[in-house]
Design a protein around this motif. Sequence first.
Motif, PDB file in Angstrom:
ATOM      1  N   LEU A  10       0.801  -1.220   0.000  1.00 42.17           N
ATOM      2  CA  LEU A  10       0.000   0.000   0.000  1.00 42.17           C
ATOM      3  C   LEU A  10       0.828   1.261   0.000  1.00 42.17           C
ATOM      4  N   LEU A  11       2.145   1.155   0.014  1.00 38.85           N
ATOM      5  CA  LEU A  11       2.965   2.352  -0.152  1.00 38.85           C
ATOM      6  C   LEU A  11       2.867   2.871  -1.564  1.00 38.85           C
ATOM      7  N   ARG A  12       2.438   2.023  -2.488  1.00 38.35           N
ATOM      8  CA  ARG A  12       2.290   2.418  -3.882  1.00 38.35           C
ATOM      9  C   ARG A  12       0.840   2.756  -4.165  1.00 38.35           C
ATOM     10  N   THR A  13       0.609   3.444  -5.250  1.00 36.94           N
ATOM     11  CA  THR A  13      -0.762   3.735  -5.644  1.00 36.94           C
ATOM     12  C   THR A  13      -1.388   2.460  -6.161  1.00 36.94           C
ATOM     13  N   THR A  14      -2.704   2.483  -6.369  1.00 38.72           N
ATOM     14  CA  THR A  14      -3.392   1.324  -6.897  1.00 38.72           C
ATOM     15  C   THR A  14      -3.140   1.147  -8.382  1.00 38.72           C
ATOM     16  N   LYS A  15      -2.532   2.132  -9.045  1.00 36.34           N
ATOM     17  CA  LYS A  15      -2.199   1.975 -10.450  1.00 36.34           C
ATOM     18  C   LYS A  15      -1.045   0.986 -10.588  1.00 36.34           C
ATOM     19  N   CYS A  16      -1.009   0.271 -11.681  1.00 30.15           N
ATOM     20  CA  CYS A  16      -0.061  -0.831 -11.838  1.00 30.15           C
ATOM     21  C   CYS A  16       1.230  -0.365 -12.482  1.00 30.15           C
ATOM     22  N   TYR A  17       2.067   0.284 -11.696  1.00 32.37           N
ATOM     23  CA  TYR A  17       3.378   0.667 -12.162  1.00 32.37           C
ATOM     24  C   TYR A  17       4.382  -0.422 -11.797  1.00 32.37           C
ATOM     25  N   THR A  18       5.581  -0.357 -12.374  1.00 25.54           N
ATOM     26  CA  THR A  18       6.617  -1.325 -12.075  1.00 25.54           C
ATOM     27  C   THR A  18       6.946  -1.309 -10.588  1.00 25.54           C
ATOM     28  N   THR A  19       7.041  -2.499  -9.964  1.00 20.96           N
ATOM     29  CA  THR A  19       7.332  -2.582  -8.548  1.00 20.96           C
ATOM     30  C   THR A  19       8.648  -3.282  -8.309  1.00 20.96           C
ATOM     31  N   ARG A  20       9.264  -2.988  -7.179  1.00 19.54           N
ATOM     32  CA  ARG A  20      10.464  -3.678  -6.703  1.00 19.54           C
ATOM     33  C   ARG A  20      10.140  -4.227  -5.323  1.00 19.54           C
ATOM     34  N   HIS A  21      10.782  -5.312  -4.914  1.00 19.14           N
ATOM     35  CA  HIS A  21      10.394  -5.975  -3.684  1.00 19.14           C
ATOM     36  C   HIS A  21      11.400  -5.824  -2.551  1.00 19.14           C
ATOM     37  N   VAL A  22      12.473  -5.069  -2.730  1.00 13.78           N
ATOM     38  CA  VAL A  22      13.499  -4.955  -1.709  1.00 13.78           C
ATOM     39  C   VAL A  22      13.546  -3.532  -1.170  1.00 13.78           C
ATOM     40  N   PRO A  23      13.236  -3.326   0.092  1.00 12.01           N
ATOM     41  CA  PRO A  23      13.318  -1.973   0.649  1.00 12.01           C
ATOM     42  C   PRO A  23      14.750  -1.450   0.570  1.00 12.01           C
ATOM     43  N   VAL A  24      14.880  -0.142   0.312  1.00 13.38           N
ATOM     44  CA  VAL A  24      16.211   0.442   0.163  1.00 13.38           C
ATOM     45  C   VAL A  24      16.562   1.335   1.346  1.00 13.38           C
ATOM     46  N   ARG A  25      15.666   1.461   2.314  1.00 12.87           N
ATOM     47  CA  ARG A  25      15.914   2.369   3.429  1.00 12.87           C
ATOM     48  C   ARG A  25      15.169   1.851   4.647  1.00 12.87           C
ATOM     49  N   ASN A  26      15.648   2.198   5.798  1.00  9.43           N
ATOM     50  CA  ASN A  26      14.970   1.812   7.034  1.00  9.43           C
ATOM     51  C   ASN A  26      13.995   2.918   7.408  1.00  9.43           C
ATOM     52  N   LEU A  27      12.907   3.023   6.653  1.00 11.21           N
ATOM     53  CA  LEU A  27      11.944   4.103   6.829  1.00 11.21           C
ATOM     54  C   LEU A  27      10.542   3.532   6.752  1.00 11.21           C
ATOM     55  N   MET A  28       9.722   3.875   7.730  1.00 10.80           N
ATOM     56  CA  MET A  28       8.347   3.407   7.784  1.00 10.80           C
ATOM     57  C   MET A  28       7.398   4.580   7.556  1.00 10.80           C
ATOM     58  N   SER A  29       6.244   4.296   6.992  1.00  6.22           N
ATOM     59  CA  SER A  29       5.237   5.340   6.770  1.00  6.22           C
ATOM     60  C   SER A  29       3.973   4.985   7.530  1.00  6.22           C
ATOM     61  N   LYS A  30       3.489   5.919   8.340  1.00  9.61           N
ATOM     62  CA  LYS A  30       2.184   5.777   8.954  1.00  9.61           C
ATOM     63  C   LYS A  30       1.135   6.209   7.930  1.00  9.61           C
ATOM     64  N   GLN A  31       0.045   5.467   7.875  1.00  7.87           N
ATOM     65  CA  GLN A  31      -0.941   5.727   6.835  1.00  7.87           C
ATOM     66  C   GLN A  31      -2.290   5.147   7.228  1.00  7.87           C
ATOM     67  N   LEU A  32      -3.316   5.591   6.527  1.00 12.18           N
ATOM     68  CA  LEU A  32      -4.648   5.018   6.679  1.00 12.18           C
ATOM     69  C   LEU A  32      -4.911   4.075   5.516  1.00 12.18           C
ATOM     70  N   VAL A  33      -5.716   3.061   5.748  1.00 15.38           N
ATOM     71  CA  VAL A  33      -6.012   2.083   4.701  1.00 15.38           C
ATOM     72  C   VAL A  33      -7.371   1.447   4.974  1.00 15.38           C
ATOM     73  N   TYR A  34      -8.063   1.036   3.911  1.00 11.07           N
ATOM     74  CA  TYR A  34      -9.281   0.253   4.085  1.00 11.07           C
ATOM     75  C   TYR A  34      -9.273  -0.903   3.099  1.00 11.07           C
ATOM     76  N   GLN A  35      -9.817  -2.044   3.540  1.00  7.62           N
ATOM     77  CA  GLN A  35      -9.808  -3.266   2.740  1.00  7.62           C
ATOM     78  C   GLN A  35     -11.183  -3.640   2.221  1.00  7.62           C
ATOM     79  N   GLN A  36     -12.213  -2.898   2.642  1.00 11.07           N
ATOM     80  CA  GLN A  36     -13.559  -3.096   2.120  1.00 11.07           C
ATOM     81  C   GLN A  36     -14.304  -1.770   2.177  1.00 11.07           C
ATOM     82  N   PHE A  37     -15.297  -1.641   1.317  1.00  9.74           N
ATOM     83  CA  PHE A  37     -16.108  -0.433   1.321  1.00  9.74           C
ATOM     84  C   PHE A  37     -17.114  -0.491   2.467  1.00  9.74           C
TER      85      PHE A  37
END
Length: 360
Positions: A10-37
């Motif tokens: 969920l750090l990425r947008t819902t659009k399907c851009y190229t993704t990478r699977h290895v974090p490059v930094r020790n940085l966390m993001s606080k965020q809101l999220v929902y899994q159902q309407f």
Amino acid sequence: MSLLPLGYLLLRTTKCYTTRHVPVRNLMSKQLVYQQFGDPLCVVQFREAAIPQLGDLEVLVRMLAAPVNPADINTIQGSHPDLPCLPHVPGDEGVGDIMEIGRKVTYVEPGHRVVLSSRQLGSWRYYGIYNETDVHKVPPNIPLAEASMLTVAPVSAYRLLNDFKQQKLCPGQCIVQNGANSAIGQSVIQICKAMGVNTLNIVANHCGYESVKEHLLSIGATKVYTLEEAEELACCGLSFQRPTLALNCIGGRYEDVMLMLLERCGDMVYYGGAYCLPLNQYMRNDVWFHKFLLSNWDQNTTNVEKEFTYKYIQELIVMGKFRAPMYEPVMLKYYDYALRNTCHCEAFSTLNYVFDFTLI
């Protein structure tokens, strides 16, 4: 292969851009999220997620401010005409600073201030990864509140005023709108004031009406009426300047009275809460009826037109002719307060809520 954690994706947008699977930094993001309407107070959750590696055309943005719009609530509820894939980070607009760029990014550099220029990218988080085509540079001298609310209410107001008349609005002409105390309504008033166009503004006679009226007049409204006052004006046959354009976000009696006030061969535009209402053409067969949805404009307009619209609003802000609708800053961790008051606020409140990520 093991599944990636939900927060990571969920750090990425819902659009399907190229993704990478290895974090490059020790940085966390606080965020809101929902899994159902559903009810925002039930389905929205506060989470942390690791920040993944950037794709070649992606940018990392440190968000500074992001408003809570009625459209955000409608999207979470599942009632918006255009819904995202789930799970999803909510938030249609916001402002932030570029922290890092992908190796093929050419539009922005670290340190540039940007706003999100496409819908449903997810702005209710401290850090977000977006494609470079989905951010727009803004001058650093624009206040955070104005910048964070740049791409929805004022853009909608400008397009509503300029896209639906056969002949462009001219100084001295008049428009009428309901929901005038909303963020879009306040934006319409200020843009019309800058254009020299008069505004008839209809709001409800709720508790606090006098303060609402005073505020709207202070930002440039020509006249402010309750529904009952507007109906009396329309029925008495008094001599007054009739509007050539009506902006309808409520419907019902508020729509009926605007049709009675509208000049012959005028235009009525449905948007917001009135977007899906049946067109009331039986009352006026000489009126042109239209519908406006910002996401449709975003998808179908050219980059040149977007740039022109943003620049026009930015110039009004710098000149002191446009200020953000009334708002209260809120820390992200108190999201339930902002969501509850947005969902259950008085229908004619002038107050909006903005997640301010600079608060500690």
